[in-house]
Design an enzyme around this catalytic site. Structure first.
Site, PDB file in Angstrom:
ATOM      1  N   TYR A 120      -5.006   3.134  -8.682  1.00  0.00           N
ATOM      2  CA  TYR A 120      -5.984   2.169  -9.265  1.00  0.00           C
ATOM      3  C   TYR A 120      -5.867   1.707 -10.718  1.00  0.00           C
ATOM      4  O   TYR A 120      -6.043   0.919 -11.056  1.00  0.00           O
ATOM      5  CB  TYR A 120      -7.242   2.141  -8.690  1.00  0.00           C
ATOM      6  CG  TYR A 120      -7.628   2.263  -7.251  1.00  0.00           C
ATOM      7  CD1 TYR A 120      -7.196   1.057  -6.569  1.00  0.00           C
ATOM      8  CD2 TYR A 120      -8.057   3.245  -6.462  1.00  0.00           C
ATOM      9  CE1 TYR A 120      -7.453   1.082  -5.224  1.00  0.00           C
ATOM     10  CE2 TYR A 120      -8.438   3.036  -5.349  1.00  0.00           C
ATOM     11  CZ  TYR A 120      -8.088   2.179  -4.467  1.00  0.00           C
ATOM     12  OH  TYR A 120      -8.322   2.297  -3.088  1.00  0.00           O
ATOM     13  N   THR A 131       0.601   0.259  -2.124  1.00  0.00           N
ATOM     14  CA  THR A 131      -0.382   0.325  -3.053  1.00  0.00           C
ATOM     15  C   THR A 131      -1.440   0.880  -2.345  1.00  0.00           C
ATOM     16  O   THR A 131      -1.785   1.281  -1.306  1.00  0.00           O
ATOM     17  CB  THR A 131      -1.095  -1.128  -3.411  1.00  0.00           C
ATOM     18  OG1 THR A 131      -1.746  -1.743  -1.911  1.00  0.00           O
ATOM     19  CG2 THR A 131       0.078  -2.110  -3.537  1.00  0.00           C
ATOM     20  N   ASP A 132      -2.531   1.688  -3.131  1.00  0.00           N
ATOM     21  CA  ASP A 132      -3.677   1.924  -2.761  1.00  0.00           C
ATOM     22  C   ASP A 132      -4.456   1.123  -1.925  1.00  0.00           C
ATOM     23  O   ASP A 132      -4.402  -0.011  -2.165  1.00  0.00           O
ATOM     24  CB  ASP A 132      -4.366   2.675  -3.985  1.00  0.00           C
ATOM     25  CG  ASP A 132      -5.228   3.990  -3.306  1.00  0.00           C
ATOM     26  OD1 ASP A 132      -5.849   3.879  -2.296  1.00  0.00           O
ATOM     27  OD2 ASP A 132      -5.491   4.862  -4.151  1.00  0.00           O
ATOM     28  N   TRP A 133      -5.746   1.187  -1.561  1.00  0.00           N
ATOM     29  CA  TRP A 133      -6.310   0.441  -0.473  1.00  0.00           C
ATOM     30  C   TRP A 133      -7.281  -0.841  -1.499  1.00  0.00           C
ATOM     31  O   TRP A 133      -8.125  -0.380  -2.034  1.00  0.00           O
ATOM     32  CB  TRP A 133      -7.191   1.016   0.464  1.00  0.00           C
ATOM     33  CG  TRP A 133      -6.432   1.334   1.883  1.00  0.00           C
ATOM     34  CD1 TRP A 133      -7.136   1.198   3.133  1.00  0.00           C
ATOM     35  CD2 TRP A 133      -5.349   1.945   1.896  1.00  0.00           C
ATOM     36  NE1 TRP A 133      -6.246   1.704   3.850  1.00  0.00           N
ATOM     37  CE2 TRP A 133      -5.076   2.059   3.289  1.00  0.00           C
ATOM     38  CE3 TRP A 133      -4.068   2.255   1.175  1.00  0.00           C
ATOM     39  CZ2 TRP A 133      -3.957   2.693   3.858  1.00  0.00           C
ATOM     40  CZ3 TRP A 133      -3.067   2.757   1.598  1.00  0.00           C
ATOM     41  CH2 TRP A 133      -2.624   2.741   3.118  1.00  0.00           C
ATOM     42  N   LEU A 136      -6.512  -3.938  -3.230  1.00  0.00           N
ATOM     43  CA  LEU A 136      -6.217  -4.358  -4.588  1.00  0.00           C
ATOM     44  C   LEU A 136      -6.334  -5.933  -4.404  1.00  0.00           C
ATOM     45  O   LEU A 136      -6.152  -6.176  -5.857  1.00  0.00           O
ATOM     46  CB  LEU A 136      -4.671  -3.954  -5.270  1.00  0.00           C
ATOM     47  CG  LEU A 136      -4.613  -2.482  -5.602  1.00  0.00           C
ATOM     48  CD1 LEU A 136      -4.748  -1.449  -4.910  1.00  0.00           C
ATOM     49  CD2 LEU A 136      -3.548  -2.459  -6.596  1.00  0.00           C
TER      50      LEU A 136
END
Length: 632
Positions: free
Chosen positions: A307, A343-345, A347
């Site tokens: 992030y 992506t990370d969770w 965004l």
């Protein structure tokens, strides 16, 4: 009848004619292949004999824009206790998650991650149920890829979900403490077999981040602060899960968090708006890439950026997944990486948690609309959106001429290719009975128990009357306990209720943490803040140490600051996720501690505050240096 069907029929006719008419009537109908699009013909994408790229191209040609958009998203789903797909109210901290059927049928998604799960039989049953739903109720029958955070850690540390039926091992730090690449690969291979048995085909791990900022809440998920050690362990980990090449017996690894999420200013995690950016006061950005080079050498199937905003490292101060210099320039072009980037969770969209709004982690792109965020992430070079289900944004972008179908196809092709290589299109189902036999198999549990014991790090072992305190003599001592199961300890000595009656005390502690002041319930669970014991808790510990000779065991999910406790204790051991039974076996000499510290233990909080977030091994006069560890 197609030519393919005719060839199949010629192959089976001779034995059938010999067997007689009853065998002829037993020919399965429909034909012996998975007719996923229900058209009565074996399409190229349904034909296992065809090359993967041809199968991908054939399927991609048949997909609608909405189906392609669904492929680009992965989100969590809740699971009923019996593995059914009924839309029942959720339970516990993940009650907010949707049912899988909604994601598959309404959003056309076919990637799902799981958090809290039922027992192994229900989990395997649920997995087969969602595959059956995808096969029978969707137009093209695209199978579902199920992903999970680590499920085999002993403790319930953040982002290591409860093991439940799975074998229990130390956290990544414990493997780093041992530095044993063969053990790392053995663990990953055993975890692979457990995952495979219940249908988990993608591991949202390992973490290749470096623990150079000791206050960061996610230290426990790393391999410590040393880049070379981390690189070796990451490579062994991925090889254990994936094998030498990705295939039908592999679990695909999504290595995280590119380019390394460790150097957070003051350790404040970028899951939350109070973070202060990812910083490099020691000009050490390149050092944090070294563990990912181990992942690339092992051909990790996927990469997840973090992030944070890499302050001053690129022309635009935006979070990694939004940053084209990072994803396209560094990852795609410099490292020639052509796997999936997810992506990370969270965004893109804000999350509502009761009365609290948890903002999307769109750092540096907060001013953009949700749709603009989706576009910027794709333009940066990412393929998939974690923790999101806003598929309509991709559709609208294409329909309004702001995103090309060709760009969507690039990412869709990568994601489909992974599904084909994993064998999901040919047989996505699991054997429930075999799953019950495999998950938590005695051999796997025993190996995990041994690893827990080996990974203990002996930090201090005083001499009393010319003899080292540890190992203790079993059966002869009166034991006073704190945070240790008395029934387990009773096998080794007589448990007493008052310290003044004891020959020795054994206490278990955890690295302290102090939550950030926030209304966000998720942020309140993160282990932020100082690393030293304070106030009444510290006074109580020191009073006991002065009253009775004490063995202190410390769970170090972050580098604890313990100078006074260390000075007063007769023996100190550290663990990285281990049971009471494992501790007592080590303390009483049934097992030998072999671990070496994967990071420094600082001598004071002042020393911690003087460290540079991106540098390893830079604590002034540490209480215990990196790599320290005694044994007996």
């Amino acid at each position: 009848m197609t030519r393919t069907h005719a060839v199949m029929l010629l192959c089976v006719l001779p034995p059938l004619l010999l067997a007689g008419a009853s065998a002829w009537r037993a020919i399965p109908n429909p034909p012996p292949y998975r007719d996923l699009n229900k058209n009565g013909t074996m399409d190229v994408y349904e034909d296992p004999s065809q090359p993967v790229d041809k199968r991908v191209d054939d399927l991609l040609r048949q997909m609608t824009l909405e189906e392609k958009a669904g492929l680009l998203f992965i989100n969590g789903a809740r699971i009923n206790d019996d593995g059914s797909l009924e839309d029942r109210p959720g339970k516990g901290p993940f009650a907010f998650a949707p049912q899988a059927a909604r994601l598959i049928l309404e959003q056309r998604m076919n990637h799902i991650n799981v958090w809290a799960v039922p027992g192994k039989q229900a989990l395997a049953t649920w997995y087969n149920n969602i595959q059956k739903l995808a096969e029978e109720k969707t137009r093209l029958g695209i199978p579902v890829t199920v992903a999970s955070d680590p499920r085999n850690a002993f403790s319930e540390a953040l982002f290591a979900v409860a093991a439940n039926d799975f074998s229990q091992w130390p956290e990544q730090l414990g493997f780093a403490a041992l530095g044993d690449e063969a053990l790392m690969r053995q663990h990953a291979d055993m975890a692979r077999q457990e995952y495979l048995a219940v249908g988990i085909r993608e591991a949202l791990h390992p973490m290749a981040d470096l623990a150079t900022e000791p206050r960061w809440p996610r230290v426990s998920g790393t391999f410590g602060e040393d880049a070379q050690l981390s690189s070796r362990m990451v490579k062994a980990y991925i090889l254990g899960f994936q094998g030498a090449a990705l295939g039908p017996q592999s679990v695909a690894c999504m290595t995280k968090h590119f380019t390394g999420g460790g150097p957070q200013k003051e350790g404040l995690d970028p899951h939350f708006e109070f973070q202060k950016g990812q910083v490099y006061p020691g000009n050490n950005f390149q050092y944090h890439l070294i563990p990912f080079e181990g992942a690339f050498a092992a051909h990790t199937a996927a990469i997840m950026p973090y992030y944070g905003v890499p302050k001053g490292q690129t022309k635009e101060d935006v979070a990694f997944a939004y940053n084209k210099e990072i994803i396209t320039g560094l990852l795609r072009e410099k490292y020639k990486y052509d796997g999936v980037v997810c992506t990370d969770w969270g965004l893109v969209t804000d999350a509502r948690m009761g009365p609290v709004v948890w903002p999307a982690r769109a750092w540096g792109a907060e001013q953009l609309s949700e749709e603009e965020r989706v576009r910027k992430i794709l333009e940066a070079g990412c393929d998939q959106f974690g923790g999101e289900q806003c598929t309509h944004h991709v559709v609208n972008l294409v329909m309004n001429g702001k995103l090309s179908v060709e760009r969507v196809d690039v990412s869709a092709r990568r994601l489909l290719r992974q599904k084909f290589i994993l064998g999901l299109f040919d047989n996505p189902y699991v054997d429930v009975e075999k799953a019950v036999q495999t998950v938590g198999k005695a051999e796997f549990k025993q190996a995990g128990e041994v690893a827990q014991r080996r990974s203990f790090t002996l930090l201090k072992n005083d001499k009393v009357k010319g003899r080292k305190v540890l190992p203790l003599a079993a059966g002869k001592l009166k034991l006073y306990l704190r945070n240790v199961n008395p029934e387990t300890a009773a096998r080794y000595g007589t448990v007493v209720s008052r310290p003044e009656d004891a020959d020795i005390a054994i206490i278990r502690l955890r690295t302290p943490w102090y939550p950030v002041k926030t209304d966000n319930p998720m942020a309140q669970r993160f282990h932020h803040g100082d690393l030293d014991f304070k106030g009444a808790e510290k006074d109580s510990i020191l009073a006991l140490l002065k009253q009775v000779p004490t063995v202190v065991d410390l769970y170090i999910d972050r580098p604890a600051v313990i100078p006074e406790i260390n000075a007063a204790a007769r023996a100190v051991v550290a663990n990285y996720g281990a049971s009471d039974a494992a501790l007592l076996d080590v303390v009483f000499g049934k097992a030998r501690p072999e671990g070496k510290l994967p990071f420094e233990l600082p001598s004071s909080m002042e020393a911690v505050r003087q460290q540079k977030e991106d540098l390893p091994h830079d604590s002034a006069k540490p209480l215990y240096p990196f790599g320290f560890g005694l044994s007996y």
